[in-house]
Scaffold this motif. Structure first.
Motif, PDB file in Angstrom:
ATOM      1  N   LYS A 266      42.307   3.115  68.534  1.00 50.99           N
ATOM      2  CA  LYS A 266      42.577   2.050  69.492  1.00 50.99           C
ATOM      3  C   LYS A 266      41.674   2.267  70.687  1.00 50.99           C
ATOM      4  O   LYS A 266      41.176   3.349  70.921  1.00 50.99           O
ATOM      5  N   ASP A 267      41.537   1.242  71.447  1.00 54.59           N
ATOM      6  CA  ASP A 267      40.765   1.347  72.665  1.00 54.59           C
ATOM      7  C   ASP A 267      41.671   1.986  73.712  1.00 54.59           C
ATOM      8  O   ASP A 267      42.349   1.300  74.457  1.00 54.59           O
ATOM      9  N   SER A 268      41.734   3.307  73.735  1.00 55.52           N
ATOM     10  CA  SER A 268      42.730   3.891  74.626  1.00 55.52           C
ATOM     11  C   SER A 268      42.125   4.327  75.955  1.00 55.52           C
ATOM     12  O   SER A 268      40.978   4.719  76.042  1.00 55.52           O
ATOM     13  N   LYS A 269      42.983   4.214  76.955  1.00 51.08           N
ATOM     14  CA  LYS A 269      42.596   4.667  78.291  1.00 51.08           C
ATOM     15  C   LYS A 269      43.050   6.103  78.444  1.00 51.08           C
ATOM     16  O   LYS A 269      44.197   6.432  78.151  1.00 51.08           O
ATOM     17  N   ILE A 270      42.163   6.955  78.917  1.00 51.86           N
ATOM     18  CA  ILE A 270      42.533   8.345  79.139  1.00 51.86           C
ATOM     19  C   ILE A 270      42.943   8.515  80.603  1.00 51.86           C
ATOM     20  O   ILE A 270      42.205   8.126  81.507  1.00 51.86           O
ATOM     21  N   LEU A 271      44.133   9.057  80.786  1.00 54.35           N
ATOM     22  CA  LEU A 271      44.618   9.295  82.140  1.00 54.35           C
ATOM     23  C   LEU A 271      44.848  10.784  82.348  1.00 54.35           C
ATOM     24  O   LEU A 271      45.005  11.533  81.388  1.00 54.35           O
ATOM     25  N   SER A 273      47.207  13.801  84.601  1.00 52.32           N
ATOM     26  CA  SER A 273      48.594  13.898  85.052  1.00 52.32           C
ATOM     27  C   SER A 273      48.683  13.818  86.577  1.00 52.32           C
ATOM     28  O   SER A 273      49.698  14.182  87.147  1.00 52.32           O
ATOM     29  N   VAL A 278      49.656   8.522  87.279  1.00 50.53           N
ATOM     30  CA  VAL A 278      51.003   8.242  86.784  1.00 50.53           C
ATOM     31  C   VAL A 278      51.613   7.088  87.581  1.00 50.53           C
ATOM     32  O   VAL A 278      52.230   6.185  87.011  1.00 50.53           O
ATOM     33  N   LEU A 281      50.124   3.795  86.467  1.00 47.28           N
ATOM     34  CA  LEU A 281      50.639   3.415  85.149  1.00 47.28           C
ATOM     35  C   LEU A 281      52.053   2.836  85.272  1.00 47.28           C
ATOM     36  O   LEU A 281      52.358   1.787  84.705  1.00 47.28           O
TER      37      LEU A 281
ATOM     38  N   GLN B 314      44.606   8.700  69.458  1.00 49.78           N
ATOM     39  CA  GLN B 314      43.829   7.607  68.885  1.00 49.78           C
ATOM     40  C   GLN B 314      44.674   6.359  68.665  1.00 49.78           C
ATOM     41  O   GLN B 314      44.157   5.265  68.498  1.00 49.78           O
ATOM     42  N   ALA B 316      47.081   5.654  70.843  1.00 52.59           N
ATOM     43  CA  ALA B 316      47.700   5.374  72.135  1.00 52.59           C
ATOM     44  C   ALA B 316      46.903   4.357  72.936  1.00 52.59           C
ATOM     45  O   ALA B 316      45.677   4.342  72.903  1.00 52.59           O
ATOM     46  N   ASP B 317      47.639   3.488  73.634  1.00 51.58           N
ATOM     47  CA  ASP B 317      46.983   2.608  74.585  1.00 51.58           C
ATOM     48  C   ASP B 317      46.622   3.399  75.838  1.00 51.58           C
ATOM     49  O   ASP B 317      45.578   3.185  76.443  1.00 51.58           O
ATOM     50  N   ALA B 319      46.481   7.457  77.001  1.00 53.00           N
ATOM     51  CA  ALA B 319      46.630   8.864  76.643  1.00 53.00           C
ATOM     52  C   ALA B 319      46.593   9.683  77.920  1.00 53.00           C
ATOM     53  O   ALA B 319      45.571   9.743  78.593  1.00 53.00           O
ATOM     54  N   ILE B 320      47.722  10.245  78.266  1.00 52.01           N
ATOM     55  CA  ILE B 320      47.773  11.070  79.474  1.00 52.01           C
ATOM     56  C   ILE B 320      47.586  12.523  79.044  1.00 52.01           C
ATOM     57  O   ILE B 320      48.375  13.053  78.254  1.00 52.01           O
ATOM     58  N   VAL B 321      46.526  13.130  79.530  1.00 50.11           N
ATOM     59  CA  VAL B 321      46.271  14.521  79.178  1.00 50.11           C
ATOM     60  C   VAL B 321      46.897  15.382  80.248  1.00 50.11           C
ATOM     61  O   VAL B 321      46.470  15.351  81.413  1.00 50.11           O
ATOM     62  N   VAL B 327      54.464  15.434  83.801  1.00 49.86           N
ATOM     63  CA  VAL B 327      54.201  13.993  83.758  1.00 49.86           C
ATOM     64  C   VAL B 327      55.517  13.212  83.713  1.00 49.86           C
ATOM     65  O   VAL B 327      55.677  12.205  84.406  1.00 49.86           O
TER      66      VAL B 327
END
Lengths: 292, 340
Positions: A266-271, A273, A278, A281, B314, B316-317, B319-321, B327
């Motif tokens: 998927k076209d995922s957004k990486i965030l 912590s 947060v 989001l 992959q 996830a809309d 992805a919180i690392v 979190v």
């Protein structure tokens, strides 16, 4: 008074699919069995424990472990004996290759008939297939009633077995006369560990194939005078099975295709912590009514 | 003859199980594809009116067995009737729920009829098949699609020669849908005594304790699911706090259930429940296919994982690392702050 019982435990050696590493799949998409550790199927250990408990409770009862698989599946039998089974039989033959659950059940049922037990106990399902089919299919072929999802065998009195089984949203207490096939649930008591004395006594037990592989002179081996160290091996000829019911030809189900699992990206957004990420989001989720 | 049969499971209060209605919906669409009829077998006690419920899902013929020996379910009477009817009616396809009942009954019936059974299918389709060995072409076989080998592969299974082609499917995998213009199904009353003999009545249920299910993750709109990475029961307590605050339910991966962090009723995935919430927050879940098979149709997926390369990311809309507990605490805090 309960007479001594003859119990057969069905056990399977399985690849440890719960701990699959990156090298578990070959490039052509087939399973790299060599990269996966072979283990005792977890619920079959629960089954073994139930059998050993019955053996301890009713004097003279014997527990025989039956496993079908390649020669190295003899590990399962040794492990069972270390934990308290009397003996075991390895059902091994190239003719069994490619068996689906139905052909497997047929082969096992032919072997079980030779042993002629009062109770057959198996794990509910094996972790490599998760089908839970072999237990009921063996029961049908033997024409024994079956009790599946068993959590505990409470008692055996006057030929009547009292059982607790775990159903979807509760438990059921059932009773039935043996002969019976039981399949044991993962919620049943865990299997006891190896017994040190039994390990010392049986650690050299081998199948004829194993002895042959390690010594040219195996017939003169010390085991000649210690029959308890020989693990019985049976092939097709030993169990009076019809060839057409075994292996691929005895299997109604065919694998049409195998697909390696590929995730759709998927076209995922990486965030991160961080507070900002947060908070942004959560604000977005509230704003678009996903939550709240 | 050669129709599609669905074994309809009866739960407490003579209610048809959800999974059976889902299978009737699937069976209806398969029957339309194959241009055959959809038939149901329903066995129980006090089944008056059950045909009205079944008719809503497009059943053409209902085989109804009404007898006190048929409820609660025991293996032998049910398998005797199902085998008997299958021998007479020769269905091409037979579907059952992958429930405690279906997984007890299905293999017994398949063994008796020497027909192939595929457990826990996640998809059922109709298609052709060419057997390379025998050079035989088959049309309109049932593709029984399921994860295998611990979920590392997806296998498509066919039963070219043996009938019925049997499959079990877990609850929630197929969608339940009433048809638009239902007509009453034809009801055939089963002569129970014709199939069930005294030798089938050897297993007696002497007690039943049913727990009321207070966990219902299947219908939850928001699911906060924890995996092994949550680390402890206390870690799950925190997920429950988030669930309480934002109005969701707590789910879990098999690894977390096996580790004893939470109860089995919360397990999502191939060997648990299949869910389709509008928001799925995966906390400390790596994302093995066994798990994702049960949640991949979620409308939105947020993953919280300290491993940036976790497969779940992959799907996830967002992805919180990062650390799960850190979190989740912040989510609770900022939700409260922004909804005052």
């Amino acid at each position: 008074m309960t007479k001594p019982l003859k119990i057969v435990v069905l056990a399977k050696q399985v690849p440890d699919t719960r701990n699959v590493g990156k090298d578990a799949m070959k490039e052509d998409g087939t399973v790299n069995r060599a990269a996966l550790e072979a283990i005792y199927n977890p619920e079959d250990l629960n089954a073994l424990e139930q059998a050993i408990r019955i053996k301890e409770k009713y004097e003279g009862t014997t527990v025989t472990v039956l496993t079908m698989g390649p020669p190295r599946a003899s590990d399962i039998i040794r492990e069972s004996i270390f934990r308290g089974a009397n003996d075991g039989i390895l059902l091994t033959d190239r003719a069994f290759a490619g068996s689906d659950t139905l052909a497997t059940s047929y082969a096992l049922s032919c072997a079980i008939r030779k042993i002629n037990p009062d109770i057959v106990i198996a794990g509910r399902q094996a972790i490599d297939g998760d089908t839970a089919q072999v237990g009921p299919q063996v029961a049908e072929k033997l024409n024994f009633p079956q009790i599946t999802y068993v959590e505990n065998v409470e008692s055996i009195e006057n030929g009547i077995v009292t059982i607790i089984r775990r159903i979807e949203n509760g438990i059921e207490k059932v009773e039935a006369k043996y002969p019976l096939v039981l399949t044991i649930n993962e919620s049943a008591p865990v299997c006891r560990p190896r017994n040190a004395r039994r390990v010392l006594k049986y650690r050299h037990s081998k199948t004829a194939t194993e002895l042959q592989a390690e010594s040219n002179d195996y017939i003169c081996d010390v085991r000649g005078c210690r029959p308890h160290l020989t693990i019985t091996e049976w092939g097709v000829a030993d169990i009076d099975a019809k060839a057409e019911e075994l292996g691929m030809s005895g299997s109604p189900t065919k694998v049409k295709s195998i697909q390696n699992v590929v995730f759709q990206v998927k076209d995922s957004k990486i965030l991160t912590s961080s507070d900002n990420d947060v908070q942004d989001l959560m604000q977005e989720l509230i704003a678009n009514h996903t939550i709240g | 003859m050669n129709n599609i049969f669905v074994y309809c499971e009866i739960s407490e209060g003579a209610k048809v199980a959800e999974v059976s209605l889902e299978l009737l919906t699937k069976g209806r669409s398969l029957a339309n594809t194959l241009n055959c009829k959809l038939e149901a077998i329903v066995l129980g006690d006090n089944l008056d009116g059950v045909e009205n419920e079944l008719s809503k899902y497009g059943v053409d013929i209902i085989h109804k067995g009404n007898d006190k020996v048929l409820f609660p379910y025991t293996t032998l009477p049910h398998s005797a009737i199902v085998c008997g009817i299958f021998e007479e009616e020769k269905p091409q396809i037979a579907l059952m729920g992958a429930t405690v009942i279906g997984r007890d009954l299905g293999p017994r019936v398949s063994s008796k009829l020497h027909s192939g059974l595929t457990a826990d299918c996640t998809s059922l389709e109709i298609g052709p098949h060419d057997d390379v060995k025998t050079k035989t072409h088959y049309d309109n076989l049932l593709y029984q699609i399921r994860p295998a080998f611990g979920g590392n592969i997806i296998a498509t299974i066919v039963n070219p020669e043996c009938r019925p082609q049997m499959a079990t499917v877990r609850e929630g995998v197929m969608k339940k849908e009433e048809i638009s213009n239902p007509t009453p199904a034809e009801v055939k009353n089963i002569d129970v005594k014709k199939y069930v003999t005294d030798s089938d009545l050897v297993v007696n249920i002497i007690e039943r304790h049913l727990e009321k299910l207070d966990i219902n993750i299947k219908d939850a709109h928001i699911i906060i699911a924890g995996g092994y990475g949550v680390g402890s029961k206390e870690g799950f307590d925190l997920l429950h706090q988030l669930a309480d605050v934002i109005g969701g339910e707590v789910g879990a991966s098999r690894a977390a259930v096996d580790a004893g962090f939470t109860e089995h009723a919360r397990q999502i995935g191939q060997t648990g429940v299949t869910v389709r919430p509008k928001l799925y927050i995966a906390c400390g879940i790596s994302g093995q296919i066994q798990h994702t098979a049960g949640m991949e149709e979620s409308a939105m997926v947020i993953s919280i994982n300290n491993d940036a390369d976790a497969p779940i990311n992959q799907l996830a809309d967002y992805a919180i690392v990062g650390d799960v507990s850190q979190v989740v605490k912040k989510m609770i805090k900022y939700y409260k702050e922004n909804t005052k």
